[in-house]
Design a protein around this motif. Structure first.
Motif, short mmCIF file in Angstrom:
data_model
loop_
_atom_site.label_atom_id
_atom_site.label_comp_id
_atom_site.label_asym_id
_atom_site.label_seq_id
_atom_site.Cartn_x
_atom_site.Cartn_y
_atom_site.Cartn_z
N GLN A 1 30.34 28.72 35.99
CA GLN A 1 29.78 29.96 35.47
C GLN A 1 28.72 30.51 36.43
N VAL A 2 28.00 29.60 37.08
CA VAL A 2 26.91 30.01 37.97
C VAL A 2 26.96 29.19 39.25
N ASN B 1 34.39 34.21 40.68
CA ASN B 1 34.10 34.84 39.40
C ASN B 1 32.74 34.40 38.85
N ALA B 2 32.16 33.41 39.50
CA ALA B 2 30.87 32.90 39.02
C ALA B 2 29.75 33.88 39.39
N ASP B 3 28.66 33.83 38.59
CA ASP B 3 27.45 34.56 38.96
C ASP B 3 26.76 33.81 40.09
N ILE B 4 26.45 34.50 41.18
CA ILE B 4 25.72 33.86 42.28
C ILE B 4 24.23 34.11 42.07
N VAL B 5 23.47 33.03 41.95
CA VAL B 5 22.04 33.14 41.71
C VAL B 5 21.30 32.58 42.93
N LYS C 1 15.58 32.40 36.33
CA LYS C 1 16.84 32.96 36.84
C LYS C 1 18.05 32.42 36.09
N THR D 1 18.24 34.25 32.74
CA THR D 1 18.83 35.59 32.91
C THR D 1 20.34 35.50 33.09
N ALA D 2 20.78 34.57 33.93
CA ALA D 2 22.20 34.48 34.24
C ALA D 2 23.03 34.00 33.05
#
Lengths: 90, 153
Positions: free
Chosen positions: A50-51, A66-70, A84, A87-88
């Motif tokens: 997911q992240v 497709n993952a959120d890049i943090v 962070k 938020t993600a």
């Protein structure tokens, strides 16, 4: 839930990121599996993540995901990681 | 679990370098002097930054130089180098660097405890500036919570 901690060679910096991400997740009371990996492995390991946590320097090397890049600036700052991740994942 | 004992050879204080390559080389020299690695490992640590950029600058003022395990790593090792003049590595947030840690491990798994303890030490934001300001080996050891190896005691 799966979270990936990414560094160039999968030793050292990604392990620090993993340890402190787990501390941040504990603060947030979120259960997630944090896996440390390297650039070569991120496409396979990150497939169902997911992240992806990483440094700004490595974002371009990740490729399509497709993952959120943090992006984490200070790997030792659990406050930054907590904010962070909240938020993600929120 | 505390960090392993840190020999004096693994610590270099107030080193003068021209640029980030010199800074990483100094961390590699300290790993070599303390018996952990061969010179080839130092070249590989520099190669990681050539290939992937300055991501090894993981906190303001601190670089964690490292490369993959290999035949040039004899034993797990940590080195600590403080720079007389901070140098830029090219990181957008954490430059300039005044403290360089060199990390060498022999397998991908064994470093986890070592790294978890490093995270414990450096989660205190006062540690990096205090290391940068330290003027002797014992102060560096005290800040990291490590001892001298038995042969130096």
């Amino acid at each position: 839930m799966k979270i990936v901690a990414l560094c160039g060679v999968g030793i050292g910096t990604s392990a620090i990121l993993k340890v402190n991400a787990e501390r941040a997740l504990a603060r947030l009371d979120i259960e997630a599996d944090v896996t440390a990996t390297d650039i070569a492995g991120v496409q396979s390991v990150g497939l169902d993540a997911q992240v992806i946590l990483t440094s700004s320097e490595l974002v371009d090397a990740i490729g399509k995901t497709n993952a959120d890049i943090v992006v984490i600036d200070n790997y030792f700052d659990v406050d930054e990681l907590t904010a962070k991740l909240e938020t993600a994942l929120g | 679990m505390p960090l392993p004992p840190l020999p004096a050879d693994a610590i270099a204080i107030g080193v003068h370098v021209e640029d980030w390559r010199g800074a990483v080389a100094a961390a590699g020299d300290a790993l070599e002097l303390s018996g952990s690695t061969s010179p080839e490992y130092t070249k590989r640590m520099i190669g990681v930054i050539d290939e992937f950029g300055a991501y090894v600058v993981i906190a303001p003022g601190l670089a964690l130089a490292h490369a993959r395990p290999g035949p040039d790593v004899h034993t797990e090792g940590l080195s600590v180098v403080t720079l007389a003049e901070p140098v830029a590595f090219g990181h957008p947030h954490n430059d300039p660097v005044s403290v360089v840690l060199g990390l060498a491990v022999t397998s991908g798994d064994e470093h986890v405890l070592l790294v978890a303890e490093l995270a414990n030490v450096f989660n205190d934001p006062r540690i990096i500036p205090a290391l940068a300001a330290a003027t002797d080996v014992d102060s560096i050891r005290a800040l990291l919570g490590v001892t001298a190896p038995p042969e130096e005691q």
